[in-house]
Motif scaffolding. Structure first.
Motif, PDB file in Angstrom:
ATOM      1  N   LEU A 156      12.524  88.647  37.658  1.00 35.75           N
ATOM      2  CA  LEU A 156      12.519  87.601  38.679  1.00 35.75           C
ATOM      3  C   LEU A 156      13.889  87.488  39.349  1.00 35.75           C
ATOM      4  N   GLY A 157      14.931  87.480  38.515  1.00 34.50           N
ATOM      5  CA  GLY A 157      16.281  87.389  39.055  1.00 34.50           C
ATOM      6  C   GLY A 157      16.652  88.600  39.885  1.00 34.50           C
ATOM      7  N   THR A 196      14.583  88.760  43.256  1.00 38.93           N
ATOM      8  CA  THR A 196      15.018  87.713  44.179  1.00 38.93           C
ATOM      9  C   THR A 196      16.357  88.067  44.807  1.00 38.93           C
ATOM     10  N   ILE A 241      17.320  89.073  48.820  1.00 38.93           N
ATOM     11  CA  ILE A 241      18.315  88.249  49.515  1.00 38.93           C
ATOM     12  C   ILE A 241      19.537  89.081  49.913  1.00 38.93           C
ATOM     13  N   SER A 276      22.751  93.096  42.686  1.00 43.44           N
ATOM     14  CA  SER A 276      21.642  92.362  42.070  1.00 43.44           C
ATOM     15  C   SER A 276      21.290  92.942  40.703  1.00 43.44           C
ATOM     16  N   SER A 299      21.762  90.978  36.988  1.00 43.03           N
ATOM     17  CA  SER A 299      20.612  90.792  36.095  1.00 43.03           C
ATOM     18  C   SER A 299      20.836  91.460  34.742  1.00 43.03           C
TER      19      SER A 299
END
Length: 503
Positions: A385-386, A389, A393, A406, A410
């Protein structure tokens, strides 16, 4: 059955290394020829479809690792009847998996355009090409893929490696001939499912010859099946997390930045994953031995062994990270040219990505060997999910660096912390303080090595192959001298040196 853990591990690592050299060197040649004869967008398509089908392989649900783990005890007890029942269950599951991959893969056909921003080669029918990749992904599950679990559990991955080495040499030879003589991408891809079938058949023949009594027959009782399915359920999240980290990045880049950027990024990632693959040979080579040790040796001995493997892994991973920092750009420039290079800040981020990715492997190998997939079964979903997302972005905000950042966030803030705490608490019954003290020390040593070695390499102003070779020599000699000076009194380091001195 008492397995010769050290002998088998050394053999697995040796032949696995040879296989990895083949599967690194030849694809390197193939990528080069493909770009110079067909163009970067063809290579981008190949990377994209491979990434999509790796996601589809989630249908495996981690059954491969669960299979091997369940085989440890019956092999140790020489319980042939139990081994046969397990093989029969795995055969049925793998047939279901292959069917699922094929069906879901076909359902994705109408949506292929969504994954490609901009143009793709006009002479390519992306749907026909995708079907070839889909067949390659599903066919092994429908044949004899499950049989390789026996070789892995018996610590004979060297046989899997040797078969793969020979088959892949012929595969790459045929692909190279087709690219050079015909300049046709379809003739390049069509060999993939053909040689996948050949490799599976040869593996099945060897397994039948070596373990003639281990035939897929009989049924496990419902309680045992349920226990296996629980392990599979726990493994699913970890499998999903791995795929998101290694494949969805490519899909996001293609969807937002186009096929050309996919090629640029995957050239860098190819080199990183090639080194990772070599390290994975070591991890896989010792996995079954550690699994056997965990069920036959004391917890105190396993704790000491853990620290030894952790230092050895930190040494190797730190040195590889340093080499990437110093050699990435000159390597890509020599290989692909300046027009297919990322900026140096992207290189720094990729080095951080690699270090965090591989430094975790000591914990992960021990956790896999112990079958402890349930202790952090919520972690992968939070990480996914992290990661997703942040991916969406940051790729719009800072482009390719956003995708890398990202993944770093994570892995560092979710995966490393969560899985380490869970494993130490569950297996060693202790906190992670001593682990993090060692980790911070290893990170500090790696940073010192990176700064000093990169500074020395910066004085090399000679370009081309000569300058690249000089930088390689510096990377081989200087950081290892630094490591020996800083760690010479460490008992685990002395143990690592003794291993290197063994013939």
């Amino acid at each position: 059955m008492k397995l010769e853990r050290r002998k088998n591990s050394v053999r697995n690592i040796k032949f696995g290394f040879i296989n990895k050299l083949v599967t690194i060197f030849f694809p390197f040649i193939m990528r080069t020829v493909l770009i110079y004869t067909m163009g970067s967008e063809y290579l981008g398509l190949s990377s994209l479809f491979s990434a999509i089908l790796q996601v589809l392989s989630l249908s495996e649900l981690g059954i491969g690792s669960a299979m091997v783990f369940e085989l440890y005890k019956p092999i140790a007890k020489n319980d042939i009847n139990k081994i046969c029942k397990l093989q029969n269950l795995y055969r049925k599951i793998y047939h279901i998996i292959g069917t699922i991959i094929l069906i879901v893969g076909i359902c994705l056909l109408p949506f292929l355009n969504v994954f490609i921003k901009g143009t793709y080669p006009s002479d390519i029918n992306i749907y026909s090409l995708y079907i070839l990749y889909l067949l390659n992904s599903s066919v092994s599950y429908l044949l004899y893929s499950y049989k390789s679990s026996l070789l892995t559990a018996y610590q004979r991955r060297d046989i899997i490696s040797n078969i793969g080495t020979v088959v892949h040499i012929f595969l790459y030879a045929m692909q190279l001939i087709c690219l050079i003589n015909f300049h046709n991408y379809y003739t390049y891809v069509v060999w993939l499912p053909i040689f996948t079938i050949i490799e599976n058949i040869i593996t099945a023949i060897y397994v039948k010859k070596m373990y003639p009594n281990c035939k897929p027959k009989g049924k496990l009782d419902k309680k045992e099946v349920k226990s296996i399915l629980v392990r599979v359920r726990d493994l699913f999240g970890h499998k999903l997390s791995s795929v998101v980290t290694n494949s969805v990045d490519t899909i996001v880049i293609s969807s937002f930045l186009g096929l050309n950027m996919v090629t640029i990024y995957n050239n860098y990632y190819y080199l990183m994953s090639a080194v990772s693959g070599i390290l994975d040979i070591i991890y896989q080579g010792i996995l079954a031995g550690i699994g056997n040790s965990l069920v036959s040796e004391s917890k105190e001995k396993n704790r000491k062994d853990f620290d030894k493997f952790f230092l050895i892994n930190a040494w190797i991973v730190g040195w590889c990270t340093l080499c990437f920092l110093c050699l990435y750009q000159p390597m890509i420039e020599l290989w692909m040219g300046k027009e297919l290079m990322l900026s140096f800040d992207s290189v720094i981020l990729l080095c951080i990505y690699f270090y965090i990715w591989k430094i975790r492997q000591t914990v992960l190998v021990y956790k896999d060997a112990a079958g402890m997939w349930n202790i952090d079964n919520k972690k992968p979903y939070i990480e996914i999910l992290g990661n997703l997302t942040l991916n969406i972005i940051l790729v719009n905000w800072i482009g390719i660096n956003g995708v890398i950042i990202s993944t770093i966030i994570s892995m560092l803030c979710i995966s490393l912390i969560w899985e380490t705490k869970a494993f130490f608490k569950k297996y060693f019954n202790e906190t992670t303080i001593s682990y993090y003290k060692k980790l911070l020390l290893y990170i500090f040593i790696t940073i010192i090595g990176c700064i000093l070695t990169y500074s020395v390499c910066s004085f090399i102003t000679i370009g081309g192959i000569i300058g690249f070779v000089l930088k390689i020599m510096i990377c081989v000699i200087l950081p290892n001298i630094i490591l020996i000076i800083l760690c010479r009194k460490n008992e685990n380091f002395k143990y690592a040196l003794k291993l290197l001195k063994r013939k």
